[in-house]
Design an enzyme around this catalytic site. Structure first.
Site, PDB file in Angstrom:
ATOM      1  N   SER A  71       1.005  -1.484  -0.174  1.00  9.81           N
ATOM      2  CA  SER A  71      -0.247   0.290   0.348  1.00  9.81           C
ATOM      3  C   SER A  71       0.511   1.365   0.500  1.00  9.81           C
ATOM      4  CB  SER A  71      -1.165   0.266   1.474  1.00  9.81           C
ATOM      5  OG  SER A  71      -0.259  -0.207   2.275  1.00  9.81           O
ATOM      6  N   HIS A  74      -5.604  -3.153  -3.351  1.00  9.89           N
ATOM      7  CA  HIS A  74      -5.307  -2.090  -4.109  1.00  9.89           C
ATOM      8  C   HIS A  74      -5.203  -3.180  -5.305  1.00  9.89           C
ATOM      9  CE1 HIS A  74      -4.274   0.895  -1.195  1.00  9.89           C
ATOM     10  NE2 HIS A  74      -3.479  -0.124  -0.438  1.00  9.89           N
ATOM     11  N   LYS A  84     -11.917   1.463  -1.789  1.00 13.68           N
ATOM     12  CA  LYS A  84     -11.118   1.937  -2.703  1.00 13.68           C
ATOM     13  C   LYS A  84     -11.235   1.683  -4.752  1.00 13.68           C
ATOM     14  CE  LYS A  84      -7.861   1.541   1.207  1.00 13.68           C
ATOM     15  NZ  LYS A  84      -6.473   0.194   1.207  1.00 13.68           N
TER      16      LYS A  84
HETATM   17  C1  PLP Z   1      -6.811   0.104   3.071  1.00 14.27           C
HETATM   18  C2  PLP Z   1      -6.469  -1.356   3.767  1.00 14.27           C
HETATM   19  C3  PLP Z   1      -6.660  -1.787   4.275  1.00 14.27           C
HETATM   20  C4  PLP Z   1      -7.997  -1.352   5.591  1.00 14.27           C
HETATM   21  O1  PLP Z   1      -8.975  -2.115   4.641  1.00 14.27           O
HETATM   22  P1  PLP Z   1      -9.923  -0.954   4.806  1.00 14.27           P
HETATM   23  O2  PLP Z   1     -11.799  -1.362   4.072  1.00 14.27           O
HETATM   24  O3  PLP Z   1      -9.861   0.374   4.269  1.00 14.27           O
HETATM   25  O4  PLP Z   1     -10.501  -1.450   5.885  1.00 14.27           O
HETATM   26  C5  PLP Z   1      -6.777  -3.133   4.355  1.00 14.27           C
HETATM   27  N1  PLP Z   1      -5.288  -3.665   4.486  1.00 14.27           N
HETATM   28  C6  PLP Z   1      -4.756  -2.639   3.031  1.00 14.27           C
HETATM   29  C7  PLP Z   1      -3.790  -3.147   2.251  1.00 14.27           C
HETATM   30  C8  PLP Z   1      -5.126  -1.258   2.602  1.00 14.27           C
HETATM   31  O5  PLP Z   1      -3.861  -0.710   1.691  1.00 14.27           O
END
Ligand code: PLP
Length: 384
Positions: free
Chosen positions: A178, A206, A237
């Site tokens: 991330s 992602h 996302k």
């Molecule tokens: C954003 C993210 C999460 C958490 O997801 P949310 O739905 O925002 O709680 C978990 N793992 C990774 C790699 C992320 O980038």
């Protein structure tokens, strides 16, 4: 003052350039956001396909609310699991080519729930050192033994697996890291799982919607499939809404329904979100043009910044971090861009390792080539 110690801890963080604060948007998420009455060109959302403010998603959300109301009112295991949650789970499982799927409220909660449900104190979790904080918290909470391996270091992971003789073995990794934007070597990880009878939890926060044929995610990108893989992706996302899901063998999903505490002991997400997500899945499926445009922007940014004083980290994804190093310098560059009307978040420790503060530039299919040119020009100006 009962909280004097807390204040001095915060003051210390501030002195190190590490104090975090929030900015309040007065607009929807998009490449052009309004903060304190001023419009900024933003490169910091994870809305990779530009769906967060898409009219079809908004319409589906409205229709879902009209049909199912505003809130679920209960946990999934009580009376909060609706027909549209069910339809979304079926569609998500099919989309990522797994037998079954389970919705969670957030990716953070999905990771906590999966790891805690699948392993315990007699078991071992193997984790990449650059994994997302939610995976790190999940393995601590599970009480399993923890073995962390250097980022993407398959040789070290193989040694650690070799030395572990008893209990279940679960490898956990971000698919797209991330804060770095690079990919985990999923085919090699799967081969190690097969060799050592381990399971693989892939966090595709992602990659889902962005990578692979029709946006089916990192497994499709690499062309791999295995019952050993437990796939997790988030829906806030690229999917542009909110939530997360886990897709796996039916027995794994049944185990989560029974044992994942962050699934059992929480209210189901509003059904209208599931309606919006079904619409989102359609747009992702039909989104080849969006993904092609996003790839063009990535190429434009990388070639445009090739001789800048600061270096882009090696990444082919929408996450394009510019490595600065010093915390204060990263913050100052982020502030200087903001004065020019451009919003890029500075990411500092402990989110990233000491000495690797960076600007985390993220691109979206909603950006135009002109937007990217503006960022490139501003960075060259500030590098002088
Ligand atoms: C954003 C993210 C999460 C958490 O997801 P949310 O739905 O925002 O709680 C978990 N793992 C990774 C790699 C992320 O980038």
């Amino acid at each position: 003052m009962p909280f004097a110690a807390l204040q001095s801890e915060l003051d210390e963080r501030a002195a190190q350039g590490l104090l975090r604060s929030r900015r309040t948007l007065q607009s929807p998420q998009s490449p052009h956001i309004v903060v304190d009455g001023k419009t900024y060109l933003s490169f910091c959302s994870n809305d990779y396909l530009g769906l967060a403010n898409h009219p079809q998603l908004i319409a589906a959300l409205q229709q879902g609310a009209a049909q199912y109301g505003a809130g679920a009112g209960a946990a999934h295991l009580v009376s909060g699991h609706t027909q549209v949650h069910h339809e979304l789970e079926v569609a998500l499982a099919a989309f990522v080519d797994k037998p079954a799927a389970l919705l969670f409220s957030t990716g953070y909660m999905a990771n906590l729930g999966v790891v805690q449900a699948l392993v315990g104190k007699d078991d071992t979790v193997f984790a990449d050192k650059l994994n997302h904080a939610s995976l790190n918290d999940a393995m601590q909470l599970s009480r399993a033994n923890v073995q962390r391996y250097r980022h993407n270091d398959m040789a070290q992971l193989a040694q650690l697996l070799e030395k572990t003789r008893s209990g279940r073995k679960l490898i956990i990794t971000d698919a797209v890291f991330s804060m770095d934007g690079d990919l985990a070597p999923l085919p090699e990880l799967l081969a190690l799982c097969e060799q050592h009878d381990a399971w693989l939890l892939v966090d595709d926060a992602h990659g889902f919607g962005v990578l692979g044929e029709q946006g089916r995610g990192s497994l499709a990108h690499f062309g791999i499939a295995s019952p050993r893989i437990i796939y997790m992706a988030t829906l806030g996302k690229a999917a542009g809404v909110f939530g997360a899901f886990v897709a796996a063998e039916q027995v794994v999903i049944n185990t989560l329904i029974n044992h994942a505490r962050s699934y059992v002991y929480t209210t189901a997400t509003p059904p209208a979100l599931a309606s919006a997500l079904l619409a989102s899945l359609q747009l992702i499926f039909q989104g080849d043009a969006l993904r092609a445009h996003l790839q063009q922007l990535v190429a434009q940014l990388r070639s445009g910044l090739h001789d800048l004083r600061w270096r882009l980290m090696p990444s082919a994804t929408a996450i394009q971090p510019l490595l600065i190093g010093d915390n204060q310098a990263a913050l100052e560059l982020s502030n200087a861009l903001r004065e020019r009307g451009i919003w890029v978040a500075a990411i500092r420790p402990p989110t990233v390792p000491q000495g690797t503060a960076r600007l985390r530039i993220t691109l979206s299919a909603a950006h135009s080539a002109t937007d990217v040119t503006r960022l490139i020009e501003a960075l060259y100006e500030l590098a002088r």
